[in-house]
Design a protein around this motif. Structure first.
Motif, PDB file in Angstrom:
ATOM      1  N   UNK A   1      30.283 -36.253 -11.119  1.00 49.84           N
ATOM      2  CA  UNK A   1      31.580 -36.339 -10.452  1.00 49.84           C
ATOM      3  C   UNK A   1      32.440 -35.105 -10.720  1.00 49.84           C
ATOM      4  N   UNK A   2      33.085 -34.613  -9.669  1.00 48.92           N
ATOM      5  CA  UNK A   2      34.118 -33.581  -9.786  1.00 48.92           C
ATOM      6  C   UNK A   2      35.453 -34.313  -9.808  1.00 48.92           C
ATOM      7  N   UNK A   3      36.147 -34.223 -10.934  1.00 48.88           N
ATOM      8  CA  UNK A   3      37.347 -35.018 -11.200  1.00 48.88           C
ATOM      9  C   UNK A   3      38.542 -34.071 -11.176  1.00 48.88           C
ATOM     10  N   UNK A   4      39.360 -34.154 -10.122  1.00 44.82           N
ATOM     11  CA  UNK A   4      40.402 -33.154  -9.876  1.00 44.82           C
ATOM     12  C   UNK A   4      41.781 -33.801  -9.998  1.00 44.82           C
ATOM     13  N   UNK A   5      42.578 -33.269 -10.911  1.00 42.58           N
ATOM     14  CA  UNK A   5      43.962 -33.694 -11.051  1.00 42.58           C
ATOM     15  C   UNK A   5      44.889 -32.623 -10.515  1.00 42.58           C
ATOM     16  N   UNK A   6      45.709 -32.976  -9.535  1.00 41.01           N
ATOM     17  CA  UNK A   6      46.691 -32.044  -8.966  1.00 41.01           C
ATOM     18  C   UNK A   6      48.067 -32.637  -9.254  1.00 41.01           C
ATOM     19  N   UNK A   7      48.772 -32.050 -10.202  1.00 42.04           N
ATOM     20  CA  UNK A   7      50.038 -32.612 -10.664  1.00 42.04           C
ATOM     21  C   UNK A   7      50.952 -31.498 -11.133  1.00 42.04           C
ATOM     22  N   UNK A   8      52.049 -31.843 -11.771  1.00 35.37           N
ATOM     23  CA  UNK A   8      53.117 -30.880 -11.995  1.00 35.37           C
ATOM     24  C   UNK A   8      52.811 -29.723 -12.912  1.00 35.37           C
ATOM     25  N   UNK A   9      52.353 -30.015 -14.138  1.00 35.06           N
ATOM     26  CA  UNK A   9      52.277 -28.994 -15.178  1.00 35.06           C
ATOM     27  C   UNK A   9      50.958 -29.111 -15.935  1.00 35.06           C
ATOM     28  N   UNK A  10      50.396 -27.984 -16.326  1.00 34.70           N
ATOM     29  CA  UNK A  10      49.147 -27.984 -17.063  1.00 34.70           C
ATOM     30  C   UNK A  10      49.256 -28.720 -18.386  1.00 34.70           C
ATOM     31  N   UNK A  11      48.172 -29.346 -18.787  1.00 34.90           N
ATOM     32  CA  UNK A  11      48.168 -30.192 -19.981  1.00 34.90           C
ATOM     33  C   UNK A  11      48.317 -29.431 -21.287  1.00 34.90           C
ATOM     34  N   UNK A  12      48.061 -28.121 -21.252  1.00 32.11           N
ATOM     35  CA  UNK A  12      48.112 -27.373 -22.507  1.00 32.11           C
ATOM     36  C   UNK A  12      49.489 -26.809 -22.808  1.00 32.11           C
ATOM     37  N   UNK A  13      50.457 -27.030 -21.918  1.00 30.43           N
ATOM     38  CA  UNK A  13      51.788 -26.462 -22.124  1.00 30.43           C
ATOM     39  C   UNK A  13      52.825 -27.504 -22.507  1.00 30.43           C
ATOM     40  N   UNK A  14      54.027 -27.062 -22.908  1.00 29.91           N
ATOM     41  CA  UNK A  14      55.060 -27.993 -23.364  1.00 29.91           C
ATOM     42  C   UNK A  14      55.627 -28.885 -22.267  1.00 29.91           C
ATOM     43  N   UNK A  15      55.405 -28.562 -20.987  1.00 24.80           N
ATOM     44  CA  UNK A  15      55.907 -29.403 -19.896  1.00 24.80           C
ATOM     45  C   UNK A  15      54.900 -30.469 -19.478  1.00 24.80           C
ATOM     46  N   UNK A  16      53.780 -30.530 -20.176  1.00 28.04           N
ATOM     47  CA  UNK A  16      52.734 -31.494 -19.822  1.00 28.04           C
ATOM     48  C   UNK A  16      53.300 -32.905 -19.718  1.00 28.04           C
ATOM     49  N   UNK A  17      52.949 -33.577 -18.621  1.00 26.41           N
ATOM     50  CA  UNK A  17      53.377 -34.965 -18.441  1.00 26.41           C
ATOM     51  C   UNK A  17      54.737 -35.130 -17.802  1.00 26.41           C
ATOM     52  N   UNK A  18      55.477 -34.026 -17.595  1.00 26.74           N
ATOM     53  CA  UNK A  18      56.783 -34.157 -16.946  1.00 26.74           C
ATOM     54  C   UNK A  18      56.597 -34.434 -15.452  1.00 26.74           C
ATOM     55  N   UNK A  19      57.507 -35.197 -14.863  1.00 25.21           N
ATOM     56  CA  UNK A  19      57.404 -35.429 -13.415  1.00 25.21           C
ATOM     57  C   UNK A  19      57.710 -34.157 -12.641  1.00 25.21           C
ATOM     58  N   UNK A  20      57.136 -34.062 -11.455  1.00 24.93           N
ATOM     59  CA  UNK A  20      57.338 -32.859 -10.635  1.00 24.93           C
ATOM     60  C   UNK A  20      57.292 -33.235  -9.170  1.00 24.93           C
ATOM     61  N   UNK A  21      58.210 -32.656  -8.424  1.00 23.09           N
ATOM     62  CA  UNK A  21      58.233 -32.805  -6.971  1.00 23.09           C
ATOM     63  C   UNK A  21      58.435 -31.418  -6.363  1.00 23.09           C
TER      64      UNK A  21
END
Length: 398
Positions: free
Chosen positions: A121-141
């Motif tokens: 499986x190719x598992x693709x997440x397209x979301x606000x901020x990269x997981x390795x940075x301090x903004x990881x998990x923040x909402x984004x629009x």
């Protein structure tokens, strides 16, 4: 609608995304022939509710973003819904999602969870901020990402007006195209190696790359060779030029264009002006160059200038409104707006897929689906029994 498989026939995508970015990515891939299964919660993709619309749950933007897809409804918060999703994962090449990775983990659908049932499986997440940075998990629009990547401030710098967002879902669509490319890259690698992977397509980083590619400027060098910014894009006169009766878009760019322009306006003496006689000199004095053009074009009509520029082979075009696009003769000739008959929405128009393919023509094969229209069909294909399918069914709430 003319049936066609398209060049991506044989690629199957499970699309858990909603709103614009993810659905735009899979709309592109669906147009190219991929089998896209749109998995929605019982309440449906929120974009279904954005009008105008004829019927509830079938808003105009939803119709354009979700053609060439099949819709199924599963409640992934229930054990039955999650298990049905995992059964589907076994049958697909790609899973795309655009909620935060932490939310996928809470649903029991992290990469570790799904790769156990489908290692390819190719598992693709397209979301606000990269997981390795301090903004990881923040909402984004889209609006937030435009703001954080300086687009409103670039507009302010260019126009002298207050900061404004681009009047498009610019970040969603630009990053959606990046996600589509990432999906194809992942599938190529998985089919070559037999192993899938987890791919992250963060909005902030993708749009920062887009902006910095133009505007890193002097900060490209260490030590800096000047300030940030691409001067030609930021001068106030880089805008449609006012004529005596409207506006035109013109780009007098290279030496040949400027020589011809000075001939049109009967100012050959300007060729001796050190500010304007070479490409490099104009780049150094771009505000003066554009200001000069602005003053000259105000003295005659749009029709005059468009004809004069056409005769001189200088790039120029009328300034359109969105309504003007509907009547443009080129777009009409190439069939950019396709007239379709939707089974529930009646006669609609939709922008056509982009490009032509001589061996594998692309088309709008499926209308945007009603909520859950294909649930039983797709779950049968995944091998669920009738009893298991009935356990998964939920009343839909468009």
């Amino acid at each position: 609608m003319k049936p066609s498989t398209g060049p991506l026939d044989g690629i199957r995508i499970l699309d858990l995304s909603s709103v614009v970015m993810g659905p735009y990515a899979t709309q592109i891939l669906g147009d190219l022939g991929a089998d896209v299964i749109k998995l929605e919660p019982p309440s449906g993709d929120t974009m279904r509710a954005v009008g105008p619309m004829r019927n509830p749950g079938m808003g105009a933007l939803y119709l354009h973003l979700n053609r060439n897809k099949r819709s199924i409804v599963l409640d992934l918060k229930t054990p039955q819904g999650r298990q049905a999703c995992l059964e589907l994962v076994k049958t697909v090449d790609v899973l795309l999602y655009n909620i935060r990775p932490q939310s996928m983990a809470r649903l029991g659908l992290s990469y570790a969870d799904v790769s156990r049932v489908n290692p390819k499986l190719v598992y693709v997440g397209a979301y606000g901020f990269g997981n390795s940075g301090p903004y990881s998990g923040k909402p984004a629009y889209d609006d937030l990402i435009q703001g954080m990547t300086a687009i409103p401030s670039l507009y302010q710098q260019n126009s002298g007006d207050v900061p404004r967002y681009a009047p498009l879902t610019l970040a969603d669509r630009a990053v959606g195209m990046q996600a589509a490319i990432a999906i194809l890259a992942g599938v190529i690698q998985a089919r070559a190696s037999g192993q899938g992977q987890e791919i992250e397509v963060p909005m902030f980083e993708a749009m920062a790359q887009l902006v910095l590619g133009d505007h890193l400027g002097g900060e490209t060098f260490s030590p800096p060779a000047g300030p940030t910014g691409y001067a030609r894009l930021l001068v106030p006169y880089r805008r449609p030029y006012a004529t005596s009766n409207g506006y035109v878009s013109v780009l007098i760019y290279n030496d040949k264009h400027w020589t011809r322009f000075f001939k049109i306006i009967e100012r050959p003496d300007m060729l001796a002006d050190a500010r304007f006689n070479t490409h490099g000199a104009r780049a150094q004095h771009i505000d003066e160059a554009y200001s000069f053009v602005s003053e000259v074009l105000a003295g005659n009509t749009s029709e005059y200038w468009l004809q004069a520029f056409s005769n001189a082979d200088i790039p120029a075009a009328p300034l359109y409104s969105v309504d003007d696009l509907l009547n443009d003769p080129h777009l009409q000739q190439v069939g950019m707006l396709q007239n379709l008959q939707h089974p529930s929405e009646g006669a609609i128009r939709s922008p056509a897929p982009v490009g032509t393919y001589s061996k594998t023509p692309i088309s709008i094969r499926r209308n945007a689906p009603q909520l859950g229209e294909h649930t039983q069909e797709v779950l049968h294909e995944a091998g669920l029994t009738e009893a298991e399918i009935q356990d998964c069914l939920h009343p839909v709430r468009p």
